[in-house]
Design a protein around this motif. Structure first.
Motif: not given
Length: 217
Positions: A89-115
């Protein structure tokens, strides 16, 4: 005539926002309905995996750890315990955060529908909007700018606040008498998950999966 048009437009927007909030609320009942259709008691392991999946989806949408915990419906402490106990789970969450970062979905950026959905749910369940914005990494200034630039967002926030008030009023009217033996709002599950065993999970007064015997519907 212009004032009447404005009032009509506002009423239509409020009606739309209330419908959106009702739809979001109805999604929370889906899991329970599907389990009832299967006519079996859900296992604790299924509960854990489902909530982990919700946390991973939040991470892939750029949510912070507190936001991921809120998206999963568990206290942040429990999510961090899962990360310590479950390496996959730790590995998967890190990968999910990396995926978001790679596509510009960072905290404080334009909010997503999920946010946005997470913010609305937090407000609907009693959080003040600054705290709800913090969950998804949005500053107070950024939140105010979002509402100014996107009027429908302001309408949704107002609808969430109305839903919170309505829920609070209904709770006061319907609150059952307290008893020592009844835990209101929890569903019994089979205790088959070591991550949620009585030995590994202390009692959590805030509810969620910190409670050892069930889940809050």
């Amino acid at each position: 005539m212009g004032m009447q048009d404005d009032a009509r437009d506002q009423a239509q927007q409020d009606e739309w926002a209330d419908e959106v909030l009702a739809w979001i609320s109805s999604q929370e009942e889906m899991d329970r309905v599907l389990r009832d259709a299967l006519r079996r008691t859900p296992s604790q392991r299924e509960e854990t995996i489902a909530r982990m999946a919700d946390a991973l989806r939040g991470a892939a949408q750029g949510l912070t750890i507190p936001g991921c915990a809120a998206a999963a419906g568990v206290p942040e402490r429990i999510l961090r315990e899962w990360l310590e106990i479950d390496a996959s789970f730790d590995t998967a969450l890190r990968a999910a955060h990396a995926l978001a970062e790679a596509h510009g979905l960072r905290p404080g950026a334009a909010p997503t529908p999920a946010a946005l959905q997470l913010m609305l749910n937090a407000i609907r369940k009693g959080a003040a909007w600054p705290a709800a914005a913090t969950l998804v990494g949005i500053s107070v200034r950024g939140f105010n700018r979002l509402r100014a630039e996107a009027p429908p967002v302001g309408a949704l926030i107002a609808a969430a606040q109305r839903a919170r008030s309505a829920n609070a009023g209904a709770g006061r009217r319907r609150r059952p008498p307290k008893t020592a033996s009844r835990r209101v709002g929890y569903r019994i599950v089979q205790l088959d998950d070591p991550l949620l065993s009585p030995e590994s999970q202390p009692e959590d007064p805030a509810g969620g999966l910190g409670d050892r015997a069930g889940r809050r519907d």
